[in-house]
Scaffold this active site. Structure first.
Site, PDB file in Angstrom:
ATOM      1  N   HIS A  63       0.838  -1.198   0.000  1.00 59.46           N
ATOM      2  CA  HIS A  63       0.000   0.000   0.000  1.00 59.46           C
ATOM      3  C   HIS A  63       0.873   1.248   0.000  1.00 59.46           C
ATOM      4  CE1 HIS A  63      -2.779  -3.014   1.658  1.00 59.46           C
ATOM      5  NE2 HIS A  63      -3.737  -2.251   1.187  1.00 59.46           N
ATOM      6  N   MET A  97       8.427  -3.532   4.686  1.00 56.82           N
ATOM      7  CA  MET A  97       8.829  -3.605   3.274  1.00 56.82           C
ATOM      8  C   MET A  97       9.551  -2.326   2.855  1.00 56.82           C
ATOM      9  SD  MET A  97       8.116  -6.627   2.639  1.00 56.82           S
ATOM     10  CE  MET A  97       8.841  -6.552   1.025  1.00 56.82           C
ATOM     11  N   ASP A 112      26.827  -0.144  -7.389  1.00 54.22           N
ATOM     12  CA  ASP A 112      26.925   0.591  -8.652  1.00 54.22           C
ATOM     13  C   ASP A 112      28.041   1.632  -8.613  1.00 54.22           C
ATOM     14  OD1 ASP A 112      25.997   1.516 -11.310  1.00 54.22           O
ATOM     15  OD2 ASP A 112      25.485   3.315 -10.170  1.00 54.22           O
TER      16      ASP A 112
END
Length: 142
Positions: A63, A97, A112
């Site tokens: 959500h 999450m 990266d």
């Protein structure tokens, strides 16, 4: 998505952490701010914060929730960096999450930024590894 419309808003807090293993030489370059792409930890911090705010766009069943606080911090060791993401909200559903996404993207950003220093002569990453991503603490205040 799960229907959360009948749930009450509750103050929630979550901390997640994870690690990236790197060559000691790469850690030294990070500390000395000699990585060609720029300041590794500041960039990773910003990326992690953005990731927290966009978690619902990345993970289909999450959500959109109002984030009231995000902090991304790092601990530097001889051969690894630990990323710690803490997130707060007052809402109907948890924020683990979001914390896990923040840590994951911060660590991927470090990778990266330092990949040119980590690659061997064949373009392989013999040392670099992301590991140990987990929820350290989750609090739901009554």
């Amino acid at each position: 998505m799960v229907d959360i419309s009948k749930k009450e808003d509750v103050e929630r807090f979550c901390i997640a952490e994870g690690y990236i293993k790197l060559k000691p030489e790469t850690i030294k370059l990070i500390k000395e701010q000699k990585i060609k792409k720029g300041n590794v930890l500041t960039t990773a911090q910003i990326a992690g914060i953005l990731a927290v705010k966009k978690t619902y766009e990345l993970i289909p069943m999450c959500h959109p929730i109002p984030i009231t606080s995000v902090n991304i911090n790092f601990e530097i060791f001889e051969d690894k960096i630990k990323a710690i993401c803490s997130v707060k909200t007052t809402y109907k559903t948890g924020i683990e999450m979001e914390a896990l996404t923040g840590v994951s993207i911060a660590l991927l950003t470090i990778w990266d930024m330092v990949k040119s220093a980590e690659k061997d002569e064949y373009g392989q990453y013999k040392t670099a590894e992301i590991f140990g991503i987990r929820v350290v603490e989750k609090v739901k205040k009554p």
